[in-house]
Design a protein around this motif. Structure first.
Motif, PDB file in Angstrom:
ATOM      1  N   LEU A  22      61.322  -5.912  -5.777  1.00 19.76           N
ATOM      2  CA  LEU A  22      60.823  -4.681  -6.377  1.00 19.76           C
ATOM      3  C   LEU A  22      61.274  -3.484  -5.560  1.00 19.76           C
ATOM      4  O   LEU A  22      61.291  -3.529  -4.321  1.00 19.76           O
ATOM      5  CB  LEU A  22      59.287  -4.682  -6.435  1.00 19.76           C
ATOM      6  N   ALA A  77      55.340  -0.943  -2.869  1.00 16.78           N
ATOM      7  CA  ALA A  77      56.142  -1.485  -3.953  1.00 16.78           C
ATOM      8  C   ALA A  77      55.861  -0.775  -5.270  1.00 16.78           C
ATOM      9  O   ALA A  77      54.755  -0.279  -5.513  1.00 16.78           O
ATOM     10  CB  ALA A  77      55.868  -2.979  -4.091  1.00 16.78           C
ATOM     11  N   GLY A 112      55.875  -1.565  -9.248  1.00 13.89           N
ATOM     12  CA  GLY A 112      55.943  -2.620 -10.249  1.00 13.89           C
ATOM     13  C   GLY A 112      54.753  -2.585 -11.175  1.00 13.89           C
ATOM     14  O   GLY A 112      53.650  -2.235 -10.769  1.00 13.89           O
ATOM     15  N   GLY A 113      54.987  -2.908 -12.434  1.00 10.67           N
ATOM     16  CA  GLY A 113      53.895  -2.933 -13.400  1.00 10.67           C
ATOM     17  C   GLY A 113      53.273  -1.574 -13.627  1.00 10.67           C
ATOM     18  O   GLY A 113      52.085  -1.491 -13.951  1.00 10.67           O
ATOM     19  N   CYS A 141      60.873   0.030  -3.733  1.00  9.16           N
ATOM     20  CA  CYS A 141      59.713   0.444  -2.951  1.00  9.16           C
ATOM     21  C   CYS A 141      59.972   1.769  -2.244  1.00  9.16           C
ATOM     22  O   CYS A 141      61.120   2.193  -2.070  1.00  9.16           O
ATOM     23  CB  CYS A 141      59.336  -0.632  -1.920  1.00  9.16           C
ATOM     24  N   GLN A 177      60.557 -12.270  -6.171  1.00  2.00           N
ATOM     25  CA  GLN A 177      60.700 -11.100  -7.033  1.00  2.00           C
ATOM     26  C   GLN A 177      61.004  -9.902  -6.162  1.00  2.00           C
ATOM     27  O   GLN A 177      60.267  -9.592  -5.228  1.00  2.00           O
ATOM     28  CB  GLN A 177      59.413 -10.845  -7.830  1.00  2.00           C
TER      29      GLN A 177
END
Length: 228
Positions: free
Chosen positions: A181, A215, A217-218, A183, A179
């Motif tokens: 991402l 990173a 993400g989410g 950053c 994956q």
């Protein structure tokens, strides 16, 4: 100038050159002591440029980018926005279809000072219209203790903030899945911001060997595993 603003959810605190900053999951850097938000590589009009070449790419990316910029400015109550290069993607972005929503966005944030550090795409696209009231600066632009760049290079006597690379980190799972991402890349004297634009792509190439990756993400910024 210190603003009494709650820290946005998912942000990561860092201390750079003695200054407290926050890396935001919206792919922006917030310097609350001066009310300044930094973003890099917005690339407004990129999709329009591709469509002008006959390539079937999605529409609506300009408005999406502007809406996300508005969300960051409003969440932080920023007094100043600094774009670390590549605000417009190409000369084809200098058309009403792209610039009309940018003008509406600028009117919405009329009280915010906007500064653009001229990047390589800005040089090709041409400076934004004067009616947008965007101050244009060449790199490195001194904002002590920081130096605002587009290209990721160190600056003597300052901590450099830059863009250009669209940095990303690749995570590897136990089932051999991967994956990528976006950053933030941090070194002792340089922070490279992820690309803010939604239609920009990412790369893990060209990052400094000693870079520490944070990173995105989410909805959270977090320390990624060390690169191998």
């Amino acid at each position: 100038m210190s603003l009494d603003v709650d820290v946005p959810e998912g942000a990561l605190a860092r201390t750079l050159a003695g200054e407290r900053v926050w890396l935001l999951p919206q792919r922006a850097l917030w310097w609350p002591a001066t009310g300044t938000v930094f973003v890099a590589d917005v690339h407004l009009g990129k999709a329009a440029t591709f469509r002008a070449l006959g390539q079937p790419v999605p529409s609506g990316t300009t408005q999406d980018n502007l809406d996300r910029l508005s969300a960051v400015l409003e969440a932080t109550r920023a007094a100043r926005l600094v774009v670390l290069g590549d605000f417009l993607h190409a000369a084809a972005a200098q058309q009403a279809r792209v610039l009309d929503p940018v003008h509406r966005w600028r009117e919405r944030h009329a009280a915010v000072e906007v500064v653009l550090i001229r990047g390589n795409h800005d040089s090709r696209a041409g400076d934004p219209p004067a009616s947008l009231r965007i101050r244009i600066e060449d790199e490195p632009h001194a904002m002590p203790p920081f130096a605002a760049n587009h290209h990721p290079r160190t600056v003597a006597g300052a901590y450099a903030l830059a863009g250009h690379l669209h940095p990303a980190v690749t995570l590897h799972g136990r089932a051999h899945e991967r994956q990528r991402l976006a950053c933030f890349c941090e070194t002792p004297d340089l922070m490279i911001l992820p690309a803010f634009g939604a239609f920009t792509g990412t790369t893990s190439a060209g990052m400094p060997a000693d870079a520490r990756c944070h990173a995105v993400g989410g909805g959270v910024v977090w320390a990624a595993p060390e690169r191998t």
